[in-house]
Structures are given as structure tokens and as C-alpha cells.
Motif scaffolding. Structure first.
Motif: not given
Length: 445
Positions: A72-91
Motif C-alpha cells: 500500500f501507499k502511505s499518505k506521503g506516497g511511500d510504498d510500504l508492505t506488511l512484512r511477509p517474513e522477518n529475516t529481511a527486517s532483522v537484516v
């Protein structure tokens, strides 16, 4: 006016009801204990991340990125995602917070919800929880064995037995291209025989043909080239050391040349841990079937999976850092515990006394008394919103509580409490300042 539509939970997302909470508490308590013992520290990352994080890490040709991410896009126009997995987030957190300068290995663990717009079925949800670990800084096969060993021992500590570790190697960037070429050559004249999904994978992610669950694709893949025949000397030595170490620590494993996992960031070691296949009554099965399920079996699935990802930190902008990890699907783990009838211990004590009250003054006195019992480690129950003594006693009886304390208007004014043994009905009047000690004596007898 028309009848109001009943609002229900979103498809693929579920409530964790009080009856199931003890399973979650049980798993978290066991996980926290063993991971802390092995030097892992907990990390929590945001549920929402930049979409580019997953495009760069998970892989644009994966099922997750192509079909399953909640973008989804934020009100500021950023492309955001609900995390589908967490390894990338921890990295991402490892890089962002400068953990590369910390003493290594940096060992982290996490627990939290993930989101994939997948087809909901038994053991598969669109919001689901994962427990996982990530270890940064060691490229030795011993580290791979360590995290497999920890996962195995954690699952055993929950009561699971006869677990199967399926294991494979994917090589790395120095030897995998030769293997991918051999796979393309093998499927070149067989492309028409694969399923529609795999026809696309032939062009975008040919490794995924090996773990397709369609029977025609499984049959076709039996004679496909195996990665072990294309490993260079370093990858071959790493895999040999891994297997010898598993033998040494007595972790049973099964070589599975078709195990590739579904994410692009894996290098060398990949593995999954599967539960024992347990027969179950026909009425106990769901209508949906999972990989490996037979007509007389519970749905069977990997409850833990992971591997090595030595390039990912560098791909996301950090220094070259070897890393490895795993994750466990908590909902699938709980279904497995239930299917194997594994009893779990409750984390809260069985209530010892029930405080029954009548009148506003009695309620105030009872609340103070309730807190006194709680502070002294005696589990109590009460129903402060009810005025009927009879209805409160019914609740105490239903909870199987042996003693009830009764405070009415008279007792509240006199500073006394009636102590009643519920089954026999025998009761005595006790000064309120002595009731705690008297109850302790009764509970000891």
C-alpha cells in the motif's frame, strides 16, 4: 431498517482465543529459555517496512513478492508492505543500527505476526506468527549445525518426537550457475509436461520446479540433475562438514535434493524439520490437504525451515557478512502439538479461593482482600459485578475451587469473613486480619 450485517474477522486472519493462549505461553516460555541459554537476544521489528526491502531480499520472481505481499501507499506516497517474513527486517535492523561493529556472532531471535495474501487452508493463514533466529558473522558449517541443533532441541522440549530434518545445499554464486544451466537443459524438452505455475518458473525461478507439489512435476523432477554433482570444492567441503557434524551431535537427517525453499537469498545450507506423521481419526481431519498428507493422516507440513544467506547483508547495503537462521510457524506448531495430544502446563495457578461479596461496602473490602491474596501468591477468583450470592457460588463450584470467602454487609461492618468449604458446606467466621493466615493453613492440610 434492514438487519445489520454481522462483522467478522477478515478471511485468513484469526483470533487467538483464551482456550489456546496456554499453548502460546508454553511455546514462548520454552523458546525464551533455550534461546537465552545459547546466547540469543530478542529483537522486535516493525510490522510495516519499505516495499523495496522485500523486492531486493526475497526476490521479485518469488511467489511471495509476485502474489502474496500486502502492499500500500502511505499518505506521503511511500510504498510500504506488511512484512511477509522477518529475516529481511532483522537484516535491515542489523545494518541500520551498526551491529556489524559489535562482537560477533550477533545472535538474535524474534516472535511476531507476518502477512501473506495466500490461499487460507488448514495451518495456513494470511496473518500468521513466526518464531525465528538469525546468527550473523560465522560462515563455518558448525554454525549451521548449531542453529539446527537448537531448533531440534526446542521442538523436542515441547514434547515432539521422531522429528525429521530434511537437508540440502544450494551451493553459491560460484557453482550454482552451472547447476541452473543443467536444470534448464533438462527441462528444455520437458517444459510442456509441467504445471502452468511451473511453466512460468521455467523462465523466472527454475529451482522452484524441484519442490512443486503437483504430481506430474514431482514425477518429472525425479531424474533432474542434483546440485551436489555441481558443487565447487568449498561448497562441497562445507556440506561434508555439515553432515559430519550432524552425525556427531546425533541429529537424524534425510538428504533431500529437491529441497530449495522459496526465497532467493539462500546460499549453501537449506533445511526443514518435519513432525512425525501421525494417524488420526477421519473426523479429526480438515478438508484441506497439505504436502505429504495421505487419506488417513493429519495434514503434514514443515514446522521449521531455514538456512544460510551469506549475501543478503551485502545486498541490502551492509558489509559482507555470513549469516544463517530459521523460522517456525507457530500456528502449525500448535496444530501439531494438538494432533499428537501433547499436554502442556498452564502458566497461571489453579484458583484456590473464591471471594463472594454482597453489597457495595463488601465489594470494596473484597477487592482489597483479593489483592492481599494475589501478593502472597494465592490464586483467587471473584465476580465483582454480580450481586447474587447463589450465582457467585455456582461460579466457584464450576471452577472447582474448594474454599469460598463470603463477605456481606454485616461482615463488612464487623471486619469479618465467612470461610466456607464448598462441597461440605462447613463454614466458620474469621476476623478479616487473620483470614490470610487461616486460608494458608487450610490449603496446607
Amino acid at each position: 431498517m434492514g438487519k445489520a450485517t454481522t462483522i467478522q474477522s477478515i478471511k485468513g486472519m484469526h483470533d487467538i482465543l483464551p482456550a489456546d493462549q496456554p499453548y502460546w505461553q508454553f511455546i514462548l516460555k520454552k523458546a525464551s529459555a533455550i534461546l537465552t541459554d545459547y546466547g540469543f537476544e530478542k529483537i522486535d521489528t516493525p510490522i510495516v517496512e519499505s516495499t523495496s526491502l522485500f523486492l531486493r531480499s526475497v526476490g521479485e520472481a518469488t511467489d511471495i513478492v509476485e502474489k502474496e505481499m500486502y502492499n500500500f501507499k502511505s499518505k506521503g506516497g511511500d510504498d510500504l508492505t506488511l512484512r511477509p517474513e522477518n529475516t529481511a527486517s532483522v537484516v535491515r535492523a542489523y545494518i541500520e543500527h551498526g551491529m556489524s561493529v559489535m562482537p560477533h556472532p550477533v545472535q538474535l531471535w524474534y516472535f511476531g505476526p507476518m502477512f501473506r495474501h495466500d490461499n487460507p487452508q488448514a495451518g495456513r493463514f494470511r496473518q500468521f506468527y513466526q518464531l525465528g533466529v538469525e546468527s550473523f558473522g560465522d560462515d563455518n558449517a558448525a554454525t549451521d549445525v548449531l542453529i539446527i541443533f537448537i531448533a531440534y532441541k526446542f521442538l523436542e522440549s515441547l514434547g515432539l518426537k521422531n522429528l525429521t530434518v530434511k537437508i540440502n545445499t544450494l551451493g553459491d554464486s560460484s557453482c550454482r550457475p552451472q547447476y541452473l544451466k543443467a536444470l534448464k537443459d533438462y527441462y528444455r524438452n520437458r517444459g510442456k509436461k509441467v504445471c502452468n505455475k511451473c511453466k512460468k518458473r521455467l523462465k523466472t525461478n527454475i529451482l522452484r520446479l524441484l519442490d512443486c507439489t503437483e504430481q506430474d512435476c514431482k514425477d518429472l523432477g525425479k531424474d533432474a540433475p542434483q546440485i551436489v554433482d555441481y558443487l565447487d570444492e568449498e561448497c562441497k567441503a562445507h556440506f561434508k562438514n555439515l553432515l559430519e557434524f550432524l552425525d556427531e551431535v546425533k541429529i537424524p537427517y534425510l538428504l533431500d535434493s529437491h529441497l530449495v525453499r522459496g526465497l532467493d537469498y539462500y546460499t549453501r545450507t537449506v533445511f526443514e524439520i518435519w513432525p512425525e506423521e501421525t494417524p488420526t481419526p477421519e473426523e479429526g481431519r480438515g478438508s484441506d490437504r497439505s504436502v505429504g498428507e495421505e487419506n488417513n493422516k493429519m495434514p503434514k507440513w514443515a514446522i521449521c525451515g531455514g538456512g544460510r544467506y551469506d549475501k543478503l547483508v551485502n545486498i541490502l547495503g551492509g558489509p559482507k557478512t555470513p549469516a544463517t537462521g530459521w523460522s517456525i510457524g507457530v500456528e502449525r506448531l500448535i496444530l501439531t502439538l494438538k494432533s499428537e495430544n501433547i499436554a502442556i502446563s498452564e502458566h497461571h495457578g489453579q484458583p484456590k479461593v473464591f471471594i463472594t461479596q454482597l453489597g457495595e461496602l463488601a465489594k470494596r473490602k473484597s477487592l482489597v482482600l483479593f489483592e492481599d491474596f494475589r501478593k502472597h501468591g494465592i490464586a483467587a477468583r471473584a465476580s465483582f459485578g454480580r450481586d447474587s450470592i447463589k450465582s457467585q457460588l455456582r461460579i466457584a463450584h464450576r471452577l472447582g475451587i474448594k474454599y469460598t470467602l463470603i463477605i456481606g454487609q454485616k461482615e463488612a461492618l464487623e471486619g469479618t469473613v465467612i470461610l466456607r468449604e464448598i462441597i461440605s458446606g462447613v463454614q466458620e467466621t474469621i476476623p478479616m486480619e487473620k483470614i490470610l493466615d487461616v486460608v494458608k493453613q487450610h490449603l496446607k492440610s
